[in-house]
Design a protein around this motif. Structure first.
Motif, mmCIF file in Angstrom:
data_model
loop_
_atom_site.group_PDB
_atom_site.id
_atom_site.type_symbol
_atom_site.label_atom_id
_atom_site.label_comp_id
_atom_site.label_asym_id
_atom_site.label_seq_id
_atom_site.Cartn_x
_atom_site.Cartn_y
_atom_site.Cartn_z
ATOM 1 N N PHE A 73 8.660 -2.221 5.178
ATOM 2 C CA PHE A 73 8.471 -1.004 6.336
ATOM 3 C C PHE A 73 9.634 -2.426 7.135
ATOM 4 O O PHE A 73 10.616 -1.478 7.783
ATOM 5 N N VAL A 74 9.475 -3.465 7.394
ATOM 6 C CA VAL A 74 9.506 -4.361 8.802
ATOM 7 C C VAL A 74 10.996 -4.406 8.365
ATOM 8 O O VAL A 74 11.914 -4.295 9.263
ATOM 9 N N LEU A 75 11.165 -5.128 7.186
ATOM 10 C CA LEU A 75 12.638 -5.990 7.367
ATOM 11 C C LEU A 75 13.308 -5.113 6.702
ATOM 12 O O LEU A 75 14.755 -4.778 6.935
ATOM 13 N N ASP A 76 13.081 -4.273 5.175
ATOM 14 C CA ASP A 76 14.251 -3.214 5.087
ATOM 15 C C ASP A 76 14.226 -2.409 5.734
ATOM 16 O O ASP A 76 15.800 -2.112 5.683
ATOM 17 N N GLU A 77 14.040 -1.000 6.305
ATOM 18 C CA GLU A 77 13.650 -0.232 7.334
ATOM 19 C C GLU A 77 14.067 -0.130 8.259
ATOM 20 O O GLU A 77 15.116 -0.319 9.233
ATOM 21 N N PHE A 78 13.239 -0.737 9.014
ATOM 22 C CA PHE A 78 12.270 -0.769 10.593
ATOM 23 C C PHE A 78 13.893 -1.310 11.570
ATOM 24 O O PHE A 78 14.241 -0.816 12.385
ATOM 25 N N SER A 79 13.515 -2.923 11.498
ATOM 26 C CA SER A 79 14.365 -3.923 12.833
ATOM 27 C C SER A 79 15.089 -3.965 11.854
ATOM 28 O O SER A 79 15.886 -3.027 13.620
ATOM 29 N N PRO A 80 16.588 -3.546 10.826
ATOM 30 C CA PRO A 80 17.211 -3.232 11.282
ATOM 31 C C PRO A 80 18.034 -1.965 11.956
ATOM 32 O O PRO A 80 18.790 -1.839 12.269
ATOM 33 N N PHE A 81 17.405 -0.791 11.371
ATOM 34 C CA PHE A 81 17.582 0.463 11.766
ATOM 35 C C PHE A 81 17.521 0.764 13.437
ATOM 36 O O PHE A 81 18.245 0.574 14.089
ATOM 37 N N PHE A 82 16.767 0.012 13.818
ATOM 38 C CA PHE A 82 16.042 0.552 15.358
ATOM 39 C C PHE A 82 17.249 -0.642 16.162
ATOM 40 O O PHE A 82 17.258 -0.592 17.152
ATOM 41 N N THR A 83 17.031 -2.361 16.089
ATOM 42 C CA THR A 83 17.773 -2.822 16.586
ATOM 43 C C THR A 83 19.493 -2.461 17.137
ATOM 44 O O THR A 83 20.009 -1.881 18.034
ATOM 45 N N ALA A 84 20.102 -1.672 15.259
ATOM 46 C CA ALA A 84 21.251 -0.695 15.912
ATOM 47 C C ALA A 84 21.296 0.427 16.752
ATOM 48 O O ALA A 84 22.142 0.486 17.399
ATOM 49 N N LEU A 85 20.193 0.985 16.208
ATOM 50 C CA LEU A 85 20.277 2.385 17.440
ATOM 51 C C LEU A 85 20.182 1.472 19.089
ATOM 52 O O LEU A 85 20.611 2.070 19.643
ATOM 53 N N LEU A 86 19.513 0.471 19.344
ATOM 54 C CA LEU A 86 19.417 0.384 20.451
ATOM 55 C C LEU A 86 20.884 -0.694 21.038
ATOM 56 O O LEU A 86 21.508 -0.469 22.050
ATOM 57 N N ILE A 87 21.061 -0.564 19.819
ATOM 58 C CA ILE A 87 22.946 -1.776 20.230
ATOM 59 C C ILE A 87 23.135 -0.514 21.260
ATOM 60 O O ILE A 87 24.862 -0.691 21.133
ATOM 61 N N SER A 88 23.618 0.194 20.310
ATOM 62 C CA SER A 88 24.473 1.462 19.921
ATOM 63 C C SER A 88 24.499 1.829 21.119
ATOM 64 O O SER A 88 25.064 2.007 21.734
ATOM 65 N N PHE A 135 13.177 -9.335 16.301
ATOM 66 C CA PHE A 135 12.080 -7.357 16.113
ATOM 67 C C PHE A 135 11.315 -8.058 15.067
ATOM 68 O O PHE A 135 9.792 -7.305 15.325
ATOM 69 N N ALA A 136 12.001 -8.340 14.019
ATOM 70 C CA ALA A 136 10.773 -8.023 12.505
ATOM 71 C C ALA A 136 9.934 -9.233 13.125
ATOM 72 O O ALA A 136 8.601 -8.991 12.023
ATOM 73 N N PHE A 137 10.386 -10.544 13.964
ATOM 74 C CA PHE A 137 9.057 -11.124 14.196
ATOM 75 C C PHE A 137 8.259 -10.470 14.701
ATOM 76 O O PHE A 137 6.998 -11.081 14.779
ATOM 77 N N ILE A 138 8.496 -9.686 15.923
ATOM 78 C CA ILE A 138 7.418 -9.404 16.798
ATOM 79 C C ILE A 138 6.609 -8.064 16.231
ATOM 80 O O ILE A 138 5.595 -8.168 16.366
ATOM 81 N N MET A 139 7.664 -7.190 15.281
ATOM 82 C CA MET A 139 6.434 -6.291 14.670
ATOM 83 C C MET A 139 5.471 -7.541 13.489
ATOM 84 O O MET A 139 4.189 -6.345 13.404
ATOM 85 N N LEU A 140 5.801 -7.853 12.829
ATOM 86 C CA LEU A 140 4.813 -8.360 12.341
ATOM 87 C C LEU A 140 3.829 -9.036 12.598
ATOM 88 O O LEU A 140 2.621 -9.495 11.970
#
Lengths: 262, 117
Positions: free
Chosen positions: A98-113, A166-171
């Protein structure tokens, strides 16, 4: 009547295909420049440094707060659900996937966008309307090397580095929830994550972040470039660029899910 | 402004940013405009912007520089003498050609350069 309808549909289709071809051509040219050592001149490197600062460093305090707030709540919900459905033994792989494969890159991409892509789209559109791009062309300064490439590379670096943060903080947040809901000590949690993590997860995080980073900079740049010569065209350009960008982000997300499920 | 001028040398001659900025600063010093080195474009007046354009042209490897209707680019406080003075002070290696319309002829009366009608 029918002929007119077919004519309209055909015209629209050709228009869409033409703009799609143009966008693909632009992507291909940018990728070629990305791989060409000649593109990395001192001016480009200076812009790149500034762009990395604006995109990845300046955002860190806000990003950390967002990651702690959203990340903790979401990882908490996932852990609570997993324990409710009796999936405690699979909690490690659930968290990692959940954290590495899905949420971290997606959420980061949304925020940077939301923060940087809008700014870049407006910047390029304003430069276009003010004829600044033409001035650079007249001085034989390659727009791709000087303006676009630093932004694209900074996007890729920023999304990768911030996704890891982001992944580090989530973990870390995950540990707090596992401690309270499952009475799990830190050593067990750490062991659980290490045994669940696979090379595939790291590759997915890396490839997805790089793709997101490339797209969230390329689309606003392309949209800014296509702005017609009027100040009133700038908000329309940003609007169109952002819509295309969000469609692209969701498309990449769905595509990655499809590829992973194969 | 410094970055704007230095950019030309950085891109075309792959000069290091620091070295290109030294050259840009020296060029601005020749026309007593060092103070605008760190200004953004909105902080400069018309004369200063014109000078930066000329310095930037000087930095390029083009053999000639064509200035079209310079008087229209300047504010009321500047004259053609200022334009010629900037060009002379910069000791530009390129050929300088100024193109203008007959309507601006009066501005060139006192100017000491070849005028071809």
């Amino acid at each position: 009547m029918v002929l007119k309808f077919i004519d309209n549909v055909g015209g629209k289709t050709l228009e869409i295909l033409d703009s799609f071809y143009e966008a693909l051509k632009f992507t291909f040219i940018c990728t070629l420049h990305l791989l060409r050592p000649k593109s990395y001149n001192p001016a480009m490197r200076m812009v790149l440094t500034k762009q990395i600062y604006f995109t990845a460093v300046e955002i860190i305090p806000l990003f950390t707060i967002m990651a702690v707030l959203f990340g903790s709540v979401i990882i908490g919900a996932v852990i609570v659900l997993a324990s409710e459905y009796g999936l405690q033994d699979k909690i490690g792989s659930i968290i990692i996937t959940f954290v590495l494969d899905e949420f971290s890159p997606f959420f980061t991409a949304l925020l940077i966008s939301l923060r940087s892509s809008t700014a870049i789209n407006t910047e390029i559109a304003v430069m276009n309307v003010n004829n600044e791009l033409n001035t650079l062309r007249r001085y034989r300064i390659d727009l791709i090397d000087y303006l676009f490439l630093p932004r694209i590379i900074s996007g890729m670096i920023s999304v990768v580095s911030l996704s890891i943060l982001f992944a580090f903080i989530m973990l870390c947040s995950g540990y707090i929830f596992t401690l309270f809901y499952m009475n799990m000590d830190f050593h067990t949690y750490k062991h659980l994550l290490i045994s669940a993590i696979e090379l595939k997860d790291l590759l997915v995080l890396l490839i997805k972040s790089i793709t997101f980073g490339f797209v969230i900079m390329l689309i606003p740049i392309y949209s800014g470039l296509k702005t017609t010569n009027a100040y009133t065209a700038i908000p329309i350009s940003v609007l169109n660029g952002m819509v295309k960008l969000f469609v692209a982000i969701f498309f990449i997300e769905v595509l990655s899910l499809l590829i992973q499920s194969l | 402004m410094l970055e704007n001028i230095a950019l030309i040398k950085e891109v075309h001659e792959h000069l290091a940013t620091k070295d290109a900025q030294v050259q840009a600063r020296e060029a601005l010093a020749k026309i007593n405009l060092q103070k605008i080195s760190l200004y953004r474009v909105h902080m400069c007046n018309a004369y200063e912007i014109f000078c930066v354009c000329v310095v930037r042209a000087m930095m390029s490897d083009d053999k000639s520089v064509i200035i079209i209707s310079p008087i229209n680019l300047l504010d009321n406080s500047s004259s053609m003498d200022d334009v010629v003075s900037v060009i002379k002070k910069l000791q530009m290696s390129q050929d300088i050609v100024i193109l203008d319309t007959l309507a601006n002829e009066t501005h060139y009366k006192e100017v000491s350069c070849n005028i071809v009608k």
